[in-house]
Design a protein around this motif. Structure first.
Motif, PDB file in Angstrom:
ATOM      1  N   MET A 108       1.019  -0.824   0.149  1.00 39.40           N
ATOM      2  CA  MET A 108       0.179   0.027   0.237  1.00 39.40           C
ATOM      3  C   MET A 108       1.073   1.796  -0.014  1.00 39.40           C
ATOM      4  O   MET A 108       1.533   1.082   0.853  1.00 39.40           O
ATOM      5  CB  MET A 108      -0.716  -0.040   1.348  1.00 39.40           C
ATOM      6  CG  MET A 108      -2.171  -0.868   0.671  1.00 39.40           C
ATOM      7  SD  MET A 108      -3.284  -1.352   2.565  1.00 39.40           S
ATOM      8  CE  MET A 108      -3.868   0.702   2.613  1.00 39.40           C
ATOM      9  N   GLU A 109       0.352   2.113  -1.191  1.00 46.67           N
ATOM     10  CA  GLU A 109       1.252   3.499  -0.758  1.00 46.67           C
ATOM     11  C   GLU A 109      -0.091   4.171   0.279  1.00 46.67           C
ATOM     12  O   GLU A 109      -1.313   4.776   0.278  1.00 46.67           O
ATOM     13  CB  GLU A 109       0.870   4.398  -2.211  1.00 46.67           C
ATOM     14  CG  GLU A 109       2.083   3.003  -3.510  1.00 46.67           C
ATOM     15  CD  GLU A 109       1.648   3.686  -4.629  1.00 46.67           C
ATOM     16  OE1 GLU A 109       2.390   3.494  -5.225  1.00 46.67           O
ATOM     17  OE2 GLU A 109       0.601   4.241  -4.920  1.00 46.67           O
ATOM     18  N   LEU A 110       1.098   5.428   1.103  1.00 50.58           N
ATOM     19  CA  LEU A 110       0.125   6.044   1.420  1.00 50.58           C
ATOM     20  C   LEU A 110       1.051   7.492   1.702  1.00 50.58           C
ATOM     21  O   LEU A 110       2.761   7.888   1.096  1.00 50.58           O
ATOM     22  CB  LEU A 110       1.093   6.274   3.646  1.00 50.58           C
ATOM     23  CG  LEU A 110      -0.049   4.151   3.528  1.00 50.58           C
ATOM     24  CD1 LEU A 110       0.842   3.502   4.928  1.00 50.58           C
ATOM     25  CD2 LEU A 110      -1.223   4.050   3.522  1.00 50.58           C
ATOM     26  N   PRO A 111       0.302   8.457   2.239  1.00 55.04           N
ATOM     27  CA  PRO A 111       0.932   9.883   1.968  1.00 55.04           C
ATOM     28  C   PRO A 111       2.512  10.234   3.000  1.00 55.04           C
ATOM     29  O   PRO A 111       2.338   9.425   4.159  1.00 55.04           O
ATOM     30  CB  PRO A 111      -0.659  11.056   2.387  1.00 55.04           C
ATOM     31  CG  PRO A 111      -1.425  10.058   1.933  1.00 55.04           C
ATOM     32  CD  PRO A 111      -0.718   8.080   2.281  1.00 55.04           C
ATOM     33  N   VAL A 112       3.067  11.222   2.894  1.00 57.48           N
ATOM     34  CA  VAL A 112       3.892  10.735   3.758  1.00 57.48           C
ATOM     35  C   VAL A 112       3.111  11.241   5.297  1.00 57.48           C
ATOM     36  O   VAL A 112       4.691  10.803   6.596  1.00 57.48           O
ATOM     37  CB  VAL A 112       4.402  12.152   3.404  1.00 57.48           C
ATOM     38  CG1 VAL A 112       5.791  11.930   1.897  1.00 57.48           C
ATOM     39  CG2 VAL A 112       4.565  13.303   3.296  1.00 57.48           C
ATOM     40  N   ASN A 113       2.754  11.758   5.466  1.00 49.30           N
ATOM     41  CA  ASN A 113       2.164  12.365   7.066  1.00 49.30           C
ATOM     42  C   ASN A 113       1.608  11.600   7.902  1.00 49.30           C
ATOM     43  O   ASN A 113       1.022  11.415   9.147  1.00 49.30           O
ATOM     44  CB  ASN A 113       1.563  13.448   6.570  1.00 49.30           C
ATOM     45  CG  ASN A 113       0.082  13.149   5.889  1.00 49.30           C
ATOM     46  OD1 ASN A 113      -0.073  12.235   5.470  1.00 49.30           O
ATOM     47  ND2 ASN A 113      -1.092  14.260   6.179  1.00 49.30           N
ATOM     48  N   PHE A 114       1.107  10.189   7.126  1.00 45.59           N
ATOM     49  CA  PHE A 114       0.758   9.273   7.597  1.00 45.59           C
ATOM     50  C   PHE A 114       1.298   8.025   8.210  1.00 45.59           C
ATOM     51  O   PHE A 114       2.653   8.221   7.479  1.00 45.59           O
ATOM     52  CB  PHE A 114      -0.382   8.080   6.122  1.00 45.59           C
ATOM     53  CG  PHE A 114      -2.175   8.560   6.034  1.00 45.59           C
ATOM     54  CD1 PHE A 114      -1.643  10.338   6.094  1.00 45.59           C
ATOM     55  CD2 PHE A 114      -2.273   8.254   5.774  1.00 45.59           C
ATOM     56  CE1 PHE A 114      -2.825  10.591   6.312  1.00 45.59           C
ATOM     57  CE2 PHE A 114      -4.048   8.534   5.087  1.00 45.59           C
ATOM     58  CZ  PHE A 114      -3.284  10.142   5.098  1.00 45.59           C
ATOM     59  N   PRO A 115       2.007   8.251   8.984  1.00 47.58           N
ATOM     60  CA  PRO A 115       2.406   6.621   9.779  1.00 47.58           C
ATOM     61  C   PRO A 115       2.025   4.942   9.352  1.00 47.58           C
ATOM     62  O   PRO A 115       0.950   4.834   8.783  1.00 47.58           O
ATOM     63  CB  PRO A 115       2.260   6.876  11.411  1.00 47.58           C
ATOM     64  CG  PRO A 115       1.065   7.070  11.658  1.00 47.58           C
ATOM     65  CD  PRO A 115       0.815   8.134  10.606  1.00 47.58           C
ATOM     66  N   GLY A 116       2.385   4.274  10.247  1.00 47.26           N
ATOM     67  CA  GLY A 116       2.317   3.307   9.287  1.00 47.26           C
ATOM     68  C   GLY A 116       0.840   2.397   9.939  1.00 47.26           C
ATOM     69  O   GLY A 116       0.448   3.049  10.972  1.00 47.26           O
ATOM     70  N   VAL A 117       0.032   2.518   8.849  1.00 46.57           N
ATOM     71  CA  VAL A 117      -1.059   2.362   8.427  1.00 46.57           C
ATOM     72  C   VAL A 117      -1.452   0.395   8.772  1.00 46.57           C
ATOM     73  O   VAL A 117      -0.981   0.162   8.088  1.00 46.57           O
ATOM     74  CB  VAL A 117      -1.654   2.121   7.479  1.00 46.57           C
ATOM     75  CG1 VAL A 117      -3.981   2.165   7.696  1.00 46.57           C
ATOM     76  CG2 VAL A 117      -1.753   3.663   7.818  1.00 46.57           C
ATOM     77  N   TYR A 157      -8.631   7.907   0.957  1.00 45.93           N
ATOM     78  CA  TYR A 157      -7.097   7.718   0.403  1.00 45.93           C
ATOM     79  C   TYR A 157      -6.621   6.237   0.923  1.00 45.93           C
ATOM     80  O   TYR A 157      -6.556   5.513  -0.200  1.00 45.93           O
ATOM     81  CB  TYR A 157      -5.985   8.273   0.901  1.00 45.93           C
ATOM     82  CG  TYR A 157      -6.224  10.388   0.819  1.00 45.93           C
ATOM     83  CD1 TYR A 157      -6.264  10.349  -0.136  1.00 45.93           C
ATOM     84  CD2 TYR A 157      -5.563  10.619   1.143  1.00 45.93           C
ATOM     85  CE1 TYR A 157      -6.344  11.785  -0.530  1.00 45.93           C
ATOM     86  CE2 TYR A 157      -5.358  12.205   1.225  1.00 45.93           C
ATOM     87  CZ  TYR A 157      -6.379  12.569  -0.168  1.00 45.93           C
ATOM     88  OH  TYR A 157      -6.593  13.945  -0.151  1.00 45.93           O
ATOM     89  N   LEU A 158      -6.628   5.632   1.408  1.00 45.46           N
ATOM     90  CA  LEU A 158      -6.684   4.145   2.354  1.00 45.46           C
ATOM     91  C   LEU A 158      -7.005   2.732   1.633  1.00 45.46           C
ATOM     92  O   LEU A 158      -6.510   2.245   0.761  1.00 45.46           O
ATOM     93  CB  LEU A 158      -7.191   3.838   3.311  1.00 45.46           C
ATOM     94  CG  LEU A 158      -5.943   4.414   4.784  1.00 45.46           C
ATOM     95  CD1 LEU A 158      -6.646   4.583   5.765  1.00 45.46           C
ATOM     96  CD2 LEU A 158      -4.448   4.096   4.690  1.00 45.46           C
TER      97      LEU A 158
END
Length: 652
Positions: A22-31, A117-118
């Motif tokens: 999964m790709e996450l925005p930079v301001n997201f910690p580990g989801v 986003y997720l």
């Protein structure tokens, strides 16, 4: 082969795949990716701040119907029979959680953009990796680790992921069952997951022959072998040709036309046609073969009963038309051991009995035809008398074994009634107003009225009067069939049915009929005329010297010669001249020959019937003029036409 851990292994594999890819925005910690139903709390129906999370919920498990009875290729023992694996389809609901709190005009508001986003990132991963194999490994730390769960490795079937669209109704039912508010989610189907059966496989006993068919095995003797199987080598029969042999005949007709009820025999030629039992299937009717060898089969065409098989259900009796046939070879020692050939076909036609054909004079003239399958369940048939066609809807009576057919007016007849008018000027002067007269046919009277101008062209008068008579018919065939012709500047009226008495009577207050000469005394033979069959054009007479014999009443016959003519009118004039020159007797001297429709109408000079016959050396002219001939009678049902040598002599 997977065991009971396969279902959980799929969920673990999906979790590993999403966590790694999964790709996450930079301001997201580990989801985190969780497995199970969406969490429930008392505040679930109230807006609140939620942490980021992707949840995998296995909400349904179904059996894969395509693989339900299929063994894994290469896994089973060829000599064993057992239980196929349990093949399953897994249905997941991928739910995205996560929001942030914002203020809108001082009111707190929870924005679900992060959850979207997720979900988009998770769906992208499942789209890019639709099939999970042993070779797919992690990219993030620790890298190089197989994503596929250990319980699913080395399987024949792959783990395939498919987006499964759900209707709004399906989603509503799902969230209602969970007693949760609806979340942003996507449904996926994962197939195929196989779980090996733990039931023991069975192995058949070897096939053998027992020591005795009657005595049981002795104690201490050798073990009883498995059941004995009779193996019979048979080859599928094949039909290469079809022919029909007539009843009591030896010649086979290459054109496969067979008759019902005539004892015709169907002959099939081909290969591998012989067996312990050989049958011929006529559509749904099964008939034992009367003769069989490897290349030839014969069977009677069935009707109400089959030799050796008994009566046939009336609903299954064959109808005229194209019938499919095939050879069936059976062996009673092999249950269900029947081998069918390819399908062939032949034409089943009605059967007409020549000996029973009868002509019945009267009104109307008719013929009675007897035979088999002369009519079918649907009114789709005709009877041809020469070139005249009578549709089955006009039959006077109808059964499969007997039909009564009216003889059309286009065929020769004797005793024809007619009315001959006076010679008319051109134009015909009638006087203005509504002109009328009464027309009587066979004792029935119809008033005929015509609103005509003071004068009318002579050539238009016959068609106008015929139209008025037909308008007044009121469905009566005698009036509908009445014809009016202009012959030698005179009107010639012939009633429908040809032979019923006809008369014209003046109308009230009108001299219309008198002006046309329709109520004046008629020629002596106007009630005993003879008419030919319909002639499409002047017939080409094939005799070197065309001649016919004519007999009027009790007078001696005369032989008249027919000269060449360019039209039917010229032919009528030539025949009239020949009759008047053949004898000084009034019957011939005063004879007249006209044209009614496309038929020659011969009016004798006396009230006596006219007969036409062939003469020695010329038996074709009287037939070519259709004054006296035999006309073939054929019956057609469902486009299948009889071919029996049946004819009727006309006139009679």
């Amino acid at each position: 082969m997977s065991d009971f851990r396969a279902i959980g292994g799929v969920s673990a594999t999906l979790k590993s795949l999403l966590t790694d890819r999964m790709e996450l925005p930079v301001n997201f910690p580990g989801v985190p990716v969780t497995i199970g139903p969406p969490p429930f709390s008392a505040l679930d129906n109230n807006p609140r701040l939620e942490p980021l999370r992707i949840n995998l919920f296995l909400y349904r498990v179904s059996e894969n119907g395509y693989l339900q009875n299929q063994e894994i290729p290469g896994r089973g023992n060829p000599g064993a029979y057992g239980h196929p694996p349990l093949s399953l389809n897994l249905h997941y609901l991928v739910t995205a959680h996560g929001n942030e709190e914002t203020q809108i005009q001082g009111t707190p508001f929870f924005d679900d953009t992060h959850a979207q986003y997720l979900l988009g990132s998770a769906m992208r991963v499942l789209h890019d990796v639709p099939i999970i194999t042993d070779s797919i490994v992690t990219r993030r730390d620790p890298s190089g680790v197989a994503i596929l769960d250990a319980s699913l490795r080395d399987e024949y079937e792959r783990i395939k992921i498919t987006l499964e669209p759900l209707t709004l109704e399906d989603l509503t039912k799902l969230w209602t069952a969970l007693t949760l508010r609806m979340r942003l989610a996507a449904a996926y189907a994962v197939n195929v997951v196989q779980i090996e059966s733990r039931r023991a496989r069975g192995y058949p006993r070897p096939v053998g022959q027992p020591a005795s068919w009657l005595a049981p095995p002795e104690p201490g003797g050798p073990p009883t072998p498995g059941p004995m199987i009779s193996v019979i080598q048979m080859r599928s029969p094949m039909i290469a040709g079809v022919s029909v042999r007539r009843a009591n005949g030896t010649v086979e007709n290459a054109l496969p036309y067979g008759r019902i009820g005539a004892n015709d025999v169907l002959v099939l030629r081909g290969t591998s046609l012989q067996g312990p039992q050989t049958y011929v299937s006529f559509d749904d009717v099964l008939v034992p073969a009367s003769y069989v060898d490897p290349t030839r089969v014969e069977a009677p065409i069935p009707d109400a009963s089959v030799p050796g098989a008994g009566a046939i259900d009336p609903a299954q009796r064959l109808q005229p038309g194209v019938v499919s046939v095939k050879a069936i070879v059976r062996d009673p020692r092999v249950p269900g051991g029947a081998f069918s050939s390819n399908e062939a076909s032949f034409m089943l036609v009605p059967m007409v009995d020549p000996a029973s054909l009868a002509y019945v004079a009267g009104l109307p003239r008719k013929i009675v035809v007897t035979g088999e399958r002369l009519s079918g369940p649907a009114p789709r048939g005709q009877t041809m008398i020469g070139h005249a066609v009578v549709p089955s809807t006009d039959y006077l009576s109808t059964t499969p074994k007997k039909i009564v057919v009216p003889v059309p007016d286009s065929l020769p007849a004797a005793g024809v009634q007619c009315i001959v008018g006076a010679t008319l000027a051109d134009p015909v002067l009638l006087g203005a107003g509504v002109l009328s007269f009464d027309l009587q046919i066979a004792g029935k009277t119809r008033p005929i009225t015509a609103n005509l101008p003071a004068s009318i062209p002579r050539d238009d008068l016959a068609a106008l009067l015929a139209a008025r008579i037909h308008d007044a018919a009121n469905g009566d065939a005698l009036f509908l069939g009445t014809r009016v012709d202009l012959w030698r500047e005179r009107l010639l009226i012939v009633p429908g049915g040809l032979t019923p008495a006809i008369a014209v009577m003046p109308g009230a207050g009108s001299n219309f009929a008198a002006a046309l000469g329709l109520v004046t005394p008629q020629p002596p033979g106007a009630g005993s005329a003879s008419i030919s069959g319909a002639l499409a054009a002047v017939p080409a007479l094939t005799a070197g010297t065309p001649r016919i014999a004519v007999t009027i009443g009790a007078q001696p016959p005369v032989v008249v010669r027919i000269g060449p003519a360019a039209s039917l009118t010229a032919l009528a004039d030539a025949l009239q001249s020949a009759l008047q020159a053949a004898s000084p007797l009034a019957e011939y001297q005063q004879a007249q020959v006209g044209v009614s429709g496309k038929q020659l109408l011969v009016i004798p000079g006396a009230p006596s019937l006219v007969r036409f016959d062939a003469v020695p050396g010329d038996d074709t002219t009287v037939v070519e003029l259709q004054l006296h001939a035999r006309f073939a009678v054929r019956v057609r049902v469902n486009d299948a036409e009889s071919f029996d040598d049946v004819s009727v002599e006309l006139p009679q």
